[in-house]
Structure formats: structure tokens, C-alpha cells
Design a protein around this motif. Structure first.
Motif, PDB file in Angstrom:
ATOM      1  N   THR A 203      23.205  33.060 -10.392  1.00 15.16           N
ATOM      2  CA  THR A 203      22.158  32.059 -10.395  1.00 15.16           C
ATOM      3  C   THR A 203      22.398  30.947 -11.382  1.00 15.16           C
ATOM      4  O   THR A 203      23.335  30.970 -12.161  1.00 15.16           O
ATOM      5  N   ALA A 204      21.483  29.954 -11.358  1.00 16.08           N
ATOM      6  CA  ALA A 204      21.693  28.743 -12.124  1.00 16.08           C
ATOM      7  C   ALA A 204      20.414  28.231 -12.727  1.00 16.08           C
ATOM      8  O   ALA A 204      19.450  28.950 -12.840  1.00 16.08           O
ATOM      9  N   CYS A 205      20.399  26.914 -13.089  1.00 16.56           N
ATOM     10  CA  CYS A 205      19.241  26.435 -13.823  1.00 16.56           C
ATOM     11  C   CYS A 205      18.961  24.977 -13.557  1.00 16.56           C
ATOM     12  O   CYS A 205      19.754  24.268 -13.027  1.00 16.56           O
ATOM     13  N   GLY A 206      17.762  24.519 -14.029  1.00 13.54           N
ATOM     14  CA  GLY A 206      17.382  23.129 -13.855  1.00 13.54           C
ATOM     15  C   GLY A 206      15.923  22.953 -14.106  1.00 13.54           C
ATOM     16  O   GLY A 206      15.213  23.882 -14.459  1.00 13.54           O
ATOM     17  N   SER A 207      15.430  21.724 -13.900  1.00 17.05           N
ATOM     18  CA  SER A 207      14.007  21.455 -14.024  1.00 17.05           C
ATOM     19  C   SER A 207      13.604  20.481 -12.953  1.00 17.05           C
ATOM     20  O   SER A 207      14.393  19.644 -12.542  1.00 17.05           O
ATOM     21  N   ASP A 208      12.384  20.576 -12.475  1.00 13.23           N
ATOM     22  CA  ASP A 208      11.907  19.826 -11.325  1.00 13.23           C
ATOM     23  C   ASP A 208      11.351  18.495 -11.768  1.00 13.23           C
ATOM     24  O   ASP A 208      10.386  18.424 -12.516  1.00 13.23           O
ATOM     25  N   ASP A 209      11.956  17.402 -11.301  1.00 13.06           N
ATOM     26  CA  ASP A 209      11.504  16.081 -11.723  1.00 13.06           C
ATOM     27  C   ASP A 209      10.264  15.635 -10.990  1.00 13.06           C
ATOM     28  O   ASP A 209       9.774  14.545 -11.211  1.00 13.06           O
ATOM     29  N   THR A 210       9.727  16.480 -10.098  1.00 13.74           N
ATOM     30  CA  THR A 210       8.537  16.099  -9.362  1.00 13.74           C
ATOM     31  C   THR A 210       7.270  16.605 -10.021  1.00 13.74           C
ATOM     32  O   THR A 210       6.194  16.522  -9.459  1.00 13.74           O
ATOM     33  N   GLY A 211       7.402  17.182 -11.196  1.00 11.90           N
ATOM     34  CA  GLY A 211       6.209  17.581 -11.924  1.00 11.90           C
ATOM     35  C   GLY A 211       6.060  19.065 -12.093  1.00 11.90           C
ATOM     36  O   GLY A 211       5.173  19.529 -12.790  1.00 11.90           O
ATOM     37  N   ASN A 212       6.914  19.886 -11.485  1.00 12.67           N
ATOM     38  CA  ASN A 212       6.860  21.321 -11.700  1.00 12.67           C
ATOM     39  C   ASN A 212       7.454  21.640 -13.053  1.00 12.67           C
ATOM     40  O   ASN A 212       8.580  21.263 -13.343  1.00 12.67           O
ATOM     41  N   SER A 213       6.735  22.344 -13.901  1.00 12.06           N
ATOM     42  CA  SER A 213       7.249  22.647 -15.228  1.00 12.06           C
ATOM     43  C   SER A 213       7.621  24.104 -15.327  1.00 12.06           C
ATOM     44  O   SER A 213       7.120  24.956 -14.614  1.00 12.06           O
ATOM     45  N   SER A 214       8.501  24.391 -16.290  1.00 13.56           N
ATOM     46  CA  SER A 214       8.942  25.766 -16.465  1.00 13.56           C
ATOM     47  C   SER A 214       7.838  26.646 -16.981  1.00 13.56           C
ATOM     48  O   SER A 214       7.909  27.852 -16.906  1.00 13.56           O
ATOM     49  N   GLY A 215       6.776  26.064 -17.489  1.00 18.65           N
ATOM     50  CA  GLY A 215       5.657  26.849 -17.980  1.00 18.65           C
ATOM     51  C   GLY A 215       4.526  26.933 -16.988  1.00 18.65           C
ATOM     52  O   GLY A 215       3.372  27.091 -17.359  1.00 18.65           O
ATOM     53  N   SER A 216       4.825  26.849 -15.704  1.00 21.53           N
ATOM     54  CA  SER A 216       3.791  26.805 -14.676  1.00 21.53           C
ATOM     55  C   SER A 216       3.057  28.124 -14.527  1.00 21.53           C
ATOM     56  O   SER A 216       1.963  28.168 -13.996  1.00 21.53           O
ATOM     57  N   GLY A 217       3.702  29.232 -14.935  1.00 19.92           N
ATOM     58  CA  GLY A 217       3.054  30.528 -14.806  1.00 19.92           C
ATOM     59  C   GLY A 217       3.213  31.143 -13.438  1.00 19.92           C
ATOM     60  O   GLY A 217       2.646  32.187 -13.159  1.00 19.92           O
ATOM     61  N   ASP A 218       3.971  30.512 -12.543  1.00 17.98           N
ATOM     62  CA  ASP A 218       4.205  31.062 -11.217  1.00 17.98           C
ATOM     63  C   ASP A 218       4.950  32.387 -11.352  1.00 17.98           C
ATOM     64  O   ASP A 218       6.034  32.457 -11.925  1.00 17.98           O
ATOM     65  N   SER A 219       4.377  33.471 -10.821  1.00 19.75           N
ATOM     66  CA  SER A 219       4.946  34.794 -11.042  1.00 19.75           C
ATOM     67  C   SER A 219       6.313  34.946 -10.409  1.00 19.75           C
ATOM     68  O   SER A 219       7.219  35.555 -10.988  1.00 19.75           O
ATOM     69  N   SER A 220       6.487  34.402  -9.176  1.00 17.26           N
ATOM     70  CA  SER A 220       7.785  34.538  -8.523  1.00 17.26           C
ATOM     71  C   SER A 220       8.840  33.738  -9.266  1.00 17.26           C
ATOM     72  O   SER A 220       9.987  34.164  -9.386  1.00 17.26           O
ATOM     73  N   ALA A 221       8.455  32.556  -9.753  1.00 16.07           N
ATOM     74  CA  ALA A 221       9.397  31.747 -10.522  1.00 16.07           C
ATOM     75  C   ALA A 221       9.764  32.451 -11.824  1.00 16.07           C
ATOM     76  O   ALA A 221      10.917  32.443 -12.252  1.00 16.07           O
ATOM     77  N   SER A 222       8.778  33.089 -12.461  1.00 15.28           N
ATOM     78  CA  SER A 222       9.037  33.796 -13.705  1.00 15.28           C
ATOM     79  C   SER A 222       9.989  34.963 -13.473  1.00 15.28           C
ATOM     80  O   SER A 222      10.872  35.232 -14.283  1.00 15.28           O
ATOM     81  N   ALA A 223       9.805  35.670 -12.340  1.00 15.40           N
ATOM     82  CA  ALA A 223      10.696  36.778 -12.029  1.00 15.40           C
ATOM     83  C   ALA A 223      12.113  36.277 -11.798  1.00 15.40           C
ATOM     84  O   ALA A 223      13.090  36.899 -12.235  1.00 15.40           O
ATOM     85  N   ALA A 224      12.220  35.134 -11.105  1.00 13.69           N
ATOM     86  CA  ALA A 224      13.539  34.564 -10.842  1.00 13.69           C
ATOM     87  C   ALA A 224      14.225  34.162 -12.132  1.00 13.69           C
ATOM     88  O   ALA A 224      15.434  34.287 -12.288  1.00 13.69           O
ATOM     89  N   ALA A 225      13.417  33.660 -13.079  1.00  9.62           N
ATOM     90  CA  ALA A 225      13.982  33.152 -14.319  1.00  9.62           C
ATOM     91  C   ALA A 225      14.772  34.210 -15.063  1.00  9.62           C
ATOM     92  O   ALA A 225      15.747  33.908 -15.757  1.00  9.62           O
ATOM     93  N   GLY A 226      14.386  35.472 -14.914  1.00  9.85           N
ATOM     94  CA  GLY A 226      15.081  36.529 -15.620  1.00  9.85           C
ATOM     95  C   GLY A 226      16.510  36.712 -15.165  1.00  9.85           C
ATOM     96  O   GLY A 226      17.331  37.270 -15.900  1.00  9.85           O
ATOM     97  N   ASN A 227      16.858  36.260 -13.944  1.00  4.98           N
ATOM     98  CA  ASN A 227      18.201  36.446 -13.414  1.00  4.98           C
ATOM     99  C   ASN A 227      19.047  35.176 -13.461  1.00  4.98           C
ATOM    100  O   ASN A 227      20.234  35.223 -13.163  1.00  4.98           O
ATOM    101  N   ILE A 228      18.457  34.058 -13.786  1.00  5.11           N
ATOM    102  CA  ILE A 228      19.160  32.780 -13.732  1.00  5.11           C
ATOM    103  C   ILE A 228      19.970  32.560 -15.005  1.00  5.11           C
ATOM    104  O   ILE A 228      19.471  32.758 -16.106  1.00  5.11           O
ATOM    105  N   LYS A 229      21.213  32.171 -14.839  1.00 11.22           N
ATOM    106  CA  LYS A 229      22.102  31.930 -15.971  1.00 11.22           C
ATOM    107  C   LYS A 229      22.307  30.437 -16.164  1.00 11.22           C
ATOM    108  O   LYS A 229      22.814  29.754 -15.285  1.00 11.22           O
ATOM    109  N   CYS A 230      21.931  29.933 -17.309  1.00 14.22           N
ATOM    110  CA  CYS A 230      22.045  28.493 -17.581  1.00 14.22           C
ATOM    111  C   CYS A 230      23.431  28.100 -18.059  1.00 14.22           C
ATOM    112  O   CYS A 230      23.871  26.980 -17.831  1.00 14.22           O
ATOM    113  N   ASP A 231      24.108  29.016 -18.761  1.00 18.33           N
ATOM    114  CA  ASP A 231      25.430  28.730 -19.301  1.00 18.33           C
ATOM    115  C   ASP A 231      25.428  27.417 -20.080  1.00 18.33           C
ATOM    116  O   ASP A 231      24.576  27.208 -20.924  1.00 18.33           O
ATOM    117  N   ASP A 232      26.345  26.499 -19.765  1.00 15.69           N
ATOM    118  CA  ASP A 232      26.437  25.231 -20.506  1.00 15.69           C
ATOM    119  C   ASP A 232      25.755  24.086 -19.782  1.00 15.69           C
ATOM    120  O   ASP A 232      25.965  22.918 -20.125  1.00 15.69           O
TER     121      ASP A 232
END
Length: 377
Positions: free
Chosen positions: A25-54
């Protein structure tokens, strides 16, 4: 029945292979207004597997509007894990995406049509350095729905010759004899047909006209490609534009990626199978499973069988490619490009597609995509 069981078996095996694959997996941020602190449970679960690396910085991309709903869903999950990358996918159409990529103004592009030889040659001049070139990576599958707006008609069946005659202007009203023959129990009105096509260069147009050329060559003799060349009809920009036109216009019909037709009524296609086939992620995957990899080297462009008669296989399908350099990508964006593409090709990324009316890429093909992405430089 054997074909039907075979298709179900292909889908089941593909699903098992995808679900059992290692989630890269990978990483990024949504320029349309979705923030990483949205509290979305599915997004939070996904975040645990996503690798940002460099990965870091801004990632600009453009292209296929057909895949934009998929990109938006991916970026939403993506941004829950990594706050150091901002992804801006414009979705201005496949033609605009390829042009921007070859001009070196975007890190990657989306296109519903594979690069042409002249476009590959152009990519070597500006987009890719160190002897690299643009390559096609299939990431999104989907049915091209024929959505329509005809009062009192909820189950419409059409075949390739009739579709060709509608979009070329030879069939002008909904009570035409050819449509009546395919729909003997429907109360078809004499309403004038309003056929809409894309005004912008579009891979969806390219795939739709490839279907007509393959399935009914005697009735579709117009030049193919991303630009609409048949006479008549009305035009609208982008997948959302044609969808809105159908919704607002009595007697309208148009072609669009299925995720844009969710609130509309779609045609079932008579292919010669045991029964007409409606667009869905499952029926599109069944058709894409019959595709062949025809790209050379690291290019993974596919050849789709538009004339399939297999039960449960929807014939008007498209595959959206992410276009990148095999080598010679810009050093400042390469980590983010690899991270994002790794994510969307992963078990988790592909799993999001069906939830958004897209079709996952079959397991044997997406496995090759993962290997190619890992080697990008």
C-alpha cells in the motif's frame, strides 16, 4: 450452462487470489477536502496497512474521467495514513491526461486507451529520461453502461446493430421496429431519441466505438479513437456531463462508465449468450478475464474481446491504465508515484473497486502490475 459455471469459477478464483495476496500500500492526502482526521472507520483500518516510505510533496495527475470516482475513493483511504503527500487528480479526460503526461506536467496519467506508438515515442522526449518511456498499467476495470431516459421503460434490451443505428442517427424514435423486436413486451413511446456522445477526447469513446466496430462492422464504419466521429447526436463533456444530460433529457441515451450510471437506468445487451447481460462489476470482470496482455516489455496493455458471447460477460467494457515512465521518472515525485500505485494495485486497493461500481483487474494481470510498479525508477 458450462460457460456460465466457468465464468463463475474464474470470478471466484480471481477473488480468492486477490484476497490472498500481500497488501502492498501507499499514501497521500485528498485535495478535495477529505482529511486524515476524518474518523472514517474503514479509512482508519486501511491506514494501518499503508506504507508511506519516502513519499512526500504534491502529486499532480490528470486523465480519464471514467476512473475519477475510483481515484477519489483511493485517495480518501490514502489520506488517512499519510499526510505528507497531496494528490491532485484533475480527471479532464484520457486525451488531456496523455497530453499532460507527454508534456511532463503530471507525474502520471489515467487513460481508458493504451498509448499509441506515436504517444510512446513522444513520452521519450520530455516525460521520461534515462532512456525511459511511457507504459500502460491496467488498474481499473469497468462496464460502459448505456444509460437511458425513456418514460415507462425500465427494462430495455438492445443489440450491437441496433445500438450502432441509434448512435449513427439511423434509428430516430424509441418505437422503431428494431427496438420493438428486441422488447416485445415493452410499451415503447414515439419519443425522439436524443443520443449523447462525449465532446472531449475520451478513452470511453474509444472503447465504445471499438465495441461497435468489432461487434457490428456492417453498421459502424466510422473512424475510431478518442474523438467522436459519427454524424449527428448531441455532445457533453466528461462522464459526469453525459450522465447529467441523460438525467435531464427525455428520450436520451448515452455511454458512460458504470459508476456514473448508478442513478440512471441501463440497457441490457443481447450478445448471443443465453440471456441479455446488464453492466455490473461482476459482468465486466468476467469479460476482462478473457482479455490478453499485448504490451511488450514492461507495458501491460490489454486486448479486450468485444464480441464475447459467454454467459454473464458484459461486452462493452473498458480498462483504465495508469501511465508512468518505466524509468526516468522525476526524482522528486517517484517515491509518491510508486507508493500510490503500489497501494491501488494491492489487495486493499483493488478491493475498493467493486464497492464503487468498478471491476477489479483479474488476479493474474494485477500480479504483473505489482511487479512492474516495484521496479519503476
Amino acid at each position: 450452462m458450462k460457460l456460465q459455471r466457468k465464468n463463475r469459477r474464474v470470478l471466484a478464483l480471481g477473488a480468492l487470489a486477490v484476497s490472498g495476496a500481500l497488501a502492498l500500500t501507499a499514501c497521500g492526502s485528498d485535495d478535495t477536502g477529505n482529511s486524515s482526521g476524518s474518523g472514517d472507520s474503514s479509512a482508519s483500518a486501511a491506514a494501518g496497512n499503508i506504507k508511506c516510505d519516502d513519499a512526500k510533496g504534491q502529486l499532480l495527475a490528470d486523465g480519464s474521467s471514467a476512473q475519477k470516482n475510483a481515484i477519489d475513493a483511493w485517495v480518501k483511504q490514502f489520506s488517512a495514513a499519510c499526510q505528507g503527500v497531496q494528490i491532485n487528480y484533475k480527471g479532464g479526460g484520457s486525451g488531456a491526461g496523455v497530453t499532460a503526461f507527454n508534456q511532463g506536467t503530471v507525474a502520471f496519467a489515467g487513460s481508458d486507451s493504451a498509448l499509441k506508438p506515436e504517444e510512446v515515442a513522444e513520452s521519450k522526449k520530455t516525460a521520461c529520461t534515462d532512456g525511459g518511456q511511457g507504459i500502460d498499467l491496467p488498474m481499473v476495470g469497468g462496464a460502459i453502461a448505456l444509460a437511458y431516459n425513456v418514460d415507462g421503460v425500465d427494462n430495455l434490451v438492445l443489440d450491437a446493430p441496433t445500438i450502432a443505428k441509434i448512435f449513427s442517427g439511423k434509428i430516430k424514435t424509441w418505437d422503431d421496429a428494431a427496438i420493438k423486436k428486441l422488447n416485445p413486451d415493452a410499451k415503447l413511446p414515439s419519443t425522439k431519441i436524443q443520443a449523447f456522445h462525449r465532446s472531449d477526447e475520451s478513452g470511453t469513446t474509444d472503447n465504445f466505438t471499438k465495441y461497435l466496430t468489432a461487434a457490428t462492422p456492417d453498421n459502424w464504419k466510422f473512424e475510431g479513437g478518442k474523438a467522436w466521429t459519427a454524424p449527428g447526436g448531441q455532445a457533453a463533456s466528461g462522464s459526469s456531463g453525459v450522465a447529467q444530460a441523460v438525467k435531464q433529457t427525455s428520450g436520451a441515451i448515452s455511454y458512460m462508465e458504470e459508476s456514473y450510471a448508478k442513478d440512471l437506468t441501463s440497457v441490457a445487451i443481447a450478445t448471443g449468450a443465453s440471456e441479455p447481460v446488464k453492466p455490473s462489476s461482476e459482468t465486466a470482470t468476467a469479460a476482462i478475464a478473457d482479455a490478453k496482455v499485448v504490451g511488450t516489455g514492461k507495458d501491460l496493455s490489454l486486448e479486450i474481446n468485444y464480441t464475447t458471447k459467454a454467459d454473464g460477460a458484459y461486452p462493452i467494457t473498458l480498462v483504465t491504465y495508469e501511465i508512468v515512465c518505466d524509468k526516468g521518472n522525476k526524482a522528486e515525485t517517484l517515491p509518491s508515484v510508486k507508493a500510490f500505485l503500489t497501494y491501488i494495485a494491492s489487495e486493499e486497493g483493488q478491493g475498493i473497486l467493486a464497492e464503487n461500481s468498478y471491476a477489479p483487474i483479474p488476479a493474474d494481470i494485477i500480479s504483473k502490475v505489482r511487479t512492474t510498479v516495484a521496479a519503476l525508477s
